[in-house]
Write an enzyme that holds these catalytic residues in place. Structure first.
Site, PDB file in Angstrom:
ATOM      1  N   GLY A   1     -18.538 -24.477  12.047  1.00 57.39           N
ATOM      2  CA  GLY A   1     -18.630 -24.417  13.509  1.00 57.39           C
ATOM      3  C   GLY A   1     -18.531 -25.825  14.078  1.00 57.39           C
TER       4      GLY A   1
ATOM      5  N   GLU B   1     -24.421 -23.733  17.444  1.00 56.16           N
ATOM      6  CA  GLU B   1     -23.375 -24.331  18.285  1.00 56.16           C
ATOM      7  C   GLU B   1     -23.727 -24.214  19.767  1.00 56.16           C
ATOM      8  OE1 GLU B   1     -21.353 -26.169  16.798  1.00 56.16           O
ATOM      9  OE2 GLU B   1     -21.748 -25.359  14.806  1.00 56.16           O
TER      10      GLU B   1
HETATM   11 ZN    ZN Z   1     -24.295 -29.087  14.606  1.00 55.46          ZN
END
Ligand code: ZN
Length: 191
Positions: free
Chosen positions: A43, A134
């Site tokens: 991510g 995230e």
């Molecule tokens: Zn991170």
């Protein structure tokens, strides 16, 4: 474009919603996916490449061959959280540092895709954890903030090392001052 490391001020920035989904944004997303795969990540948030946008991307397999597992989240909102589970996390902005973080087990997230279409995802397990990690980034929150005091204390030396390296790069002007970096972030905010 490059991945910025803690304690770069972009990682403490509360990002602004994206107002235009266009060819430039699609190029940005392509570049971010490339950087993420190069760094063996699963991510990457816009804040981590110094962009103050509410945007992140995820591929829980970390495998560029599995393009059907790529998800782009534009202006995401986590609209529901259920359960609680602890798991090990790491972050491309704090390389080689890992630690336990408690997160919701299941989430429902609303977002827009690169065509500007709204979508909703129900996520569990690893994808749920990655999206929560995230999503924190675009609010300027790091996973070390979510560790228990004792877990954070155990990692205090490593965290301080990142701070020392960053501050010394600033003192030799290899990296701009916090003030200058914040000014740039402000200028890059979507209008
Ligand atoms: Zn991170």
């Amino acid at each position: 474009m490059e991945i910025v490391l803690y304690p770069h001020p972009a990682l403490r920035w509360k990002s602004k919603p994206i107002t235009q989904i266009d060819a430039e944004l699609r190029r940005t997303v392509d570049e971010m996916f490339e950087l993420m795969y190069e760094a063996n990540g699963i991510g990457l948030a816009a804040n981590q490449v110094g962009l103050p946008y509410r945007l992140f991307l995820v591929n829980p397999t970390g495998d560029p061959e599995e393009a059907d597992q790529e998800f782009v989240f534009i202006n995401p909102e986590i609209v529901s959280r259920k359960g609680s589970v602890e798991g090990e996390e790491g972050c491309l902005s704090l390389p080689e540092l890992y630690g336990p973080v408690r997160r919701a087990k299941q989430i429902v997230v609303d977002a827009f895709d690169l065509s500007g279409e709204p979508y909703t995802l129900e996520l569990d397990d690893l994808p749920s954890r990655v999206v929560q990690h995230e999503n924190d980034h675009i609010d300027g929150v790091m996973f070390i903030d979510r560790m228990t005091d004792s877990a954070k204390r155990e990692r205090a030396d490593r965290i301080e090392e990142f701070e020392t390296v960053f501050r010394s790069q600033q003192s030799t002007q290899d990296v701009a001052s916090d003030e200058e970096l914040k000014k740039r972030l402000k200028e890059l905010e979507p209008k």
